[in-house]
Design a protein around this motif. Structure first.
Motif, mmCIF file in Angstrom:
data_model
loop_
_atom_site.group_PDB
_atom_site.id
_atom_site.type_symbol
_atom_site.label_atom_id
_atom_site.label_comp_id
_atom_site.label_asym_id
_atom_site.label_seq_id
_atom_site.Cartn_x
_atom_site.Cartn_y
_atom_site.Cartn_z
ATOM 1 N N LEU A 104 1.238 -0.958 -0.249
ATOM 2 C CA LEU A 104 0.025 -0.078 -0.151
ATOM 3 C C LEU A 104 1.121 1.264 0.523
ATOM 4 O O LEU A 104 0.187 2.323 -0.088
ATOM 5 N N ARG A 105 2.216 1.141 0.572
ATOM 6 C CA ARG A 105 2.497 2.525 0.799
ATOM 7 C C ARG A 105 3.224 2.615 -0.778
ATOM 8 O O ARG A 105 4.402 3.554 -1.630
ATOM 9 N N VAL A 106 3.244 2.225 -1.700
ATOM 10 C CA VAL A 106 3.885 2.067 -3.064
ATOM 11 C C VAL A 106 3.044 3.307 -3.886
ATOM 12 O O VAL A 106 1.503 3.154 -4.130
ATOM 13 N N GLY A 107 3.399 4.513 -3.952
ATOM 14 C CA GLY A 107 2.659 6.065 -4.611
ATOM 15 C C GLY A 107 2.048 6.765 -3.051
ATOM 16 O O GLY A 107 1.786 7.420 -3.419
ATOM 17 N N GLY A 158 -6.660 10.728 -1.955
ATOM 18 C CA GLY A 158 -6.991 9.938 -3.830
ATOM 19 C C GLY A 158 -5.745 10.018 -3.858
ATOM 20 O O GLY A 158 -5.140 10.378 -5.459
ATOM 21 N N THR A 159 -4.368 8.913 -4.101
ATOM 22 C CA THR A 159 -3.934 8.052 -4.097
ATOM 23 C C THR A 159 -3.442 6.979 -3.886
ATOM 24 O O THR A 159 -2.917 5.826 -3.859
ATOM 25 N N ALA A 160 -5.453 5.954 -3.708
ATOM 26 C CA ALA A 160 -5.176 5.213 -4.114
ATOM 27 C C ALA A 160 -4.778 4.324 -5.163
ATOM 28 O O ALA A 160 -5.599 5.057 -6.310
ATOM 29 N N VAL A 161 -3.786 2.677 -5.490
ATOM 30 C CA VAL A 161 -3.820 2.699 -6.620
ATOM 31 C C VAL A 161 -5.256 1.281 -7.133
ATOM 32 O O VAL A 161 -5.599 0.815 -6.012
#
Length: 289
Positions: A104-107, A158-161
């Motif tokens: 989840l920390r990616v990005g 607003g950063t969820a993949v």
């Protein structure tokens, strides 16, 4: 090391690891007696320290029966036996929680500790109330709840993949009832005698509040299986009453008397005091008073 120490970890997950290390070192280390978890689990024999048990589960990723048996016991202990077992349950799931956090920390440009806290909160909420031990794979359900909590935080930021079909693996949800607020419907059912007064609060806690069943059964002094059977009986009576309009229309005096008589009969049966059988006539449909 204590929470007030300057060296106490900032990450909630690291803090759980530190607390678990303190609970599992020395002669008082936390253990499970694996012989009590049932036959045919494939687990090692005897009393095993929790860190060693976690290592064994990691080495046997396809030991599904063993994992389910261990996690049902861990969840029961976390719900009934105090904070130490809550810490132990989180620590036993730590490999999966750290994998979730890493993915989840990616990005994610925010504080990693905030994301860890959200993941931990999701896990603890499921541990306390959400996971039903009558269903398979409690460990997977707990970890999915942790993932979902972290993913929801990223969505809000607003950063969820996007994760394909993530909403289809979250388990059942409370259905939308087309008859008004469910709490009012349940209380009307209690007034009619479809739910005994001693079962009203447990039913609301379990079915509407999604609380865990083990502490409620312990508080009532009955087994989990007995409480689950009692709640399932209420479900069936409510479904039947809804189908007949007994909860959504004016109920005739005759129907009300029948329902009250059935409630008295259930209470006497439960306490072993049945002296006469209630009338066998089917309850009349709802009718104008």
């Amino acid at each position: 090391m204590t929470v007030s120490d300057p060296d106490w970890p900032d990450s909630p997950l690291d803090a759980v690891d530190a607390a678990f290390a303190a609970l599992t070192c020395g002669p008082g280390t936390m253990t499970l007696d694996l012989d009590t978890l049932g036959p045919d689990t494939g687990l090692p024999d005897g009393v095993v320290p929790l860190p060693a048990l976690r290592d064994w589960l990691l080495r046997h990723p396809r030991a599904y029966a063993a994992r389910d048996a261990v996690w049902r016991d861990l969840v029961r202990r976390a719900r009934l036996d105090g904070p130490s077992w809550v810490i132990a349950a989180v620590a036993m799931a730590m490999p999966a929680l750290r994998r979730n956090a890493g993915r989840l920390r990616v990005g994610w440009s925010g504080d990693a500790a905030d994301l860890d806290a959200e993941i931990l909160t999701g896990f603890l909420t499921a541990l306390r109330d959400r996971v039903d031990l009558a269903k398979p794979a409690p460990h997977a359900a707990l970890c999915m709840a942790a993932w979902r909590a972290g993913h929801e935080m990223l969505k809000r930021a607003g950063t969820a993949v996007p994760v394909e079909d993530v909403e289809h693996v979250t388990g059942p949800r409370t259905p939308h009832v087309p008859y008004g607020h469910p709490d009012l419907l349940v209380r009307r059912a209690a007034r009619l005698g479809l739910i005994e007064h001693t079962d009203l609060d447990p039913y609301i806690d379990l079915r509407l509040g999604h609380r865990s069943i083990e502490p409620i059964a312990a508080r009532l002094g009955i087994t989990v299986d007995a409480l689950r059977k009692r709640m399932n009986g209420i479900d069936e009576r409510l479904a039947d009453a809804l189908a007949k309009g007994l909860l959504t229309s004016v109920v005739s005096p005759k129907a009300r008397a029948y329902l009250q008589n059935q409630s008295v009969h259930r209470t006497r049966t439960r306490t072993g005091r049945v002296t006469t059988r209630p009338g066998r006539t089917a309850p009349p449909a709802a009718a104008a008073a």
